[in-house]
Design an enzyme around this catalytic site. Structure first.
Site, PDB file in Angstrom:
ATOM      1  N   CYS A  75       0.838  -1.202   0.000  1.00 22.18           N
ATOM      2  CA  CYS A  75       0.000   0.000   0.000  1.00 22.18           C
ATOM      3  C   CYS A  75       0.878   1.260   0.000  1.00 22.18           C
ATOM      4  CB  CYS A  75      -1.001  -0.045   1.158  1.00 22.18           C
ATOM      5  SG  CYS A  75      -2.368   1.118   0.961  1.00 22.18           S
ATOM      6  N   HIS A 166      -3.009  -4.960   1.490  1.00 25.06           N
ATOM      7  CA  HIS A 166      -2.430  -5.277   2.798  1.00 25.06           C
ATOM      8  C   HIS A 166      -2.476  -6.784   3.031  1.00 25.06           C
ATOM      9  CE1 HIS A 166      -2.210  -1.158   4.454  1.00 25.06           C
ATOM     10  NE2 HIS A 166      -3.251  -0.933   3.673  1.00 25.06           N
ATOM     11  N   GLU A 168      -0.799  -8.424   5.082  1.00 24.45           N
ATOM     12  CA  GLU A 168      -0.585  -8.683   6.508  1.00 24.45           C
ATOM     13  C   GLU A 168      -1.874  -8.652   7.331  1.00 24.45           C
ATOM     14  OE1 GLU A 168      -0.625  -4.221   6.316  1.00 24.45           O
ATOM     15  OE2 GLU A 168      -0.048  -5.850   4.981  1.00 24.45           O
TER      16      GLU A 168
END
Length: 192
Positions: A75, A166, A168
């Site tokens: 991002c 994202h 994660e």
């Protein structure tokens, strides 16, 4: 291998978790000197203007511009790695791409998608939050890995991987594992 996460903002803990799930050691990087101790660096999401300001403040820009350390930007981290940003000059200029910030809309327009990412898998969970997209690839050296609605959202060039989303924020750590096992490992092997 030791993989650092630039710990100035963003989902640092979540990235560290993905590194550890990939079977490697995660390091929270807060000082430029720590760059010498790691094999690769993740630039997490957050707000790209704030991230750039903090990187300047703590001396990371100069250190990373002059480094060939493998980097993975998610991002805002993708924006930081880009050669060009629509309407402004790029920052680290490691990926020969042009990105457009917030191109999928505002916070309320955030969404999740299942992506087919070349070389990784065809069912990668991705969370898009005020996400950029890659408007243009400026070199044949840049490999497009994935798109959403005809917008490029994942690329690789040499030691660098960039994604609009994202990874994660999901339990799926395969994108991080790809960065470590392919990009970082190849760089480390070539340096021997």
């Amino acid at each position: 291998m030791k993989i650092g996460v630039l710990a100035l903002q963003g989902a640092v803990r979540e990235h560290l978790r993905h590194i550890e799930l990939s079977g490697h050691e995660g390091v929270s990087v807060k000082r430029v000197e720590q760059l010498e101790e790691i094999d690769g660096l993740i630039l997490p999401g957050g707000e790209s203007t704030t991230l750039r300001r903090l990187m300047n403040l703590y001396g990371f820009k100069e250190a990373l511009v002059n480094s060939d350390l493998p980097m993975f930007g998610t991002c805002a981290g993708l924006i930081v790695l880009a050669q060009d940003i629509v309407g402004e000059e790029g920052y680290l200029q490691k990926l020969d791409i042009t990105v457009e910030r917030n191109s999928f809309g505002r916070q309320v327009d955030s969404f999740e998608a299942e992506l087919d990412i070349k070389g990784i898998a065809n069912d990668i969970e991705a969370v898009f939050i005020r996400a950029p997209h890659i408007e243009k690839v400026n070199s044949d050296n840049v490999e497009i890995l994935s798109t959403v609605d005809d917008k490029i959202v994942a690329v690789k060039e040499g030691n660098y991987l960039g994604v609009s989303f994202h990874p994660e924020l999901t339990d799926d750590y395969r994108v991080t594992q790809y960065f470590i096992d392919h990009i970082v490992a190849e760089h480390k092997h070539a340096a021997v």
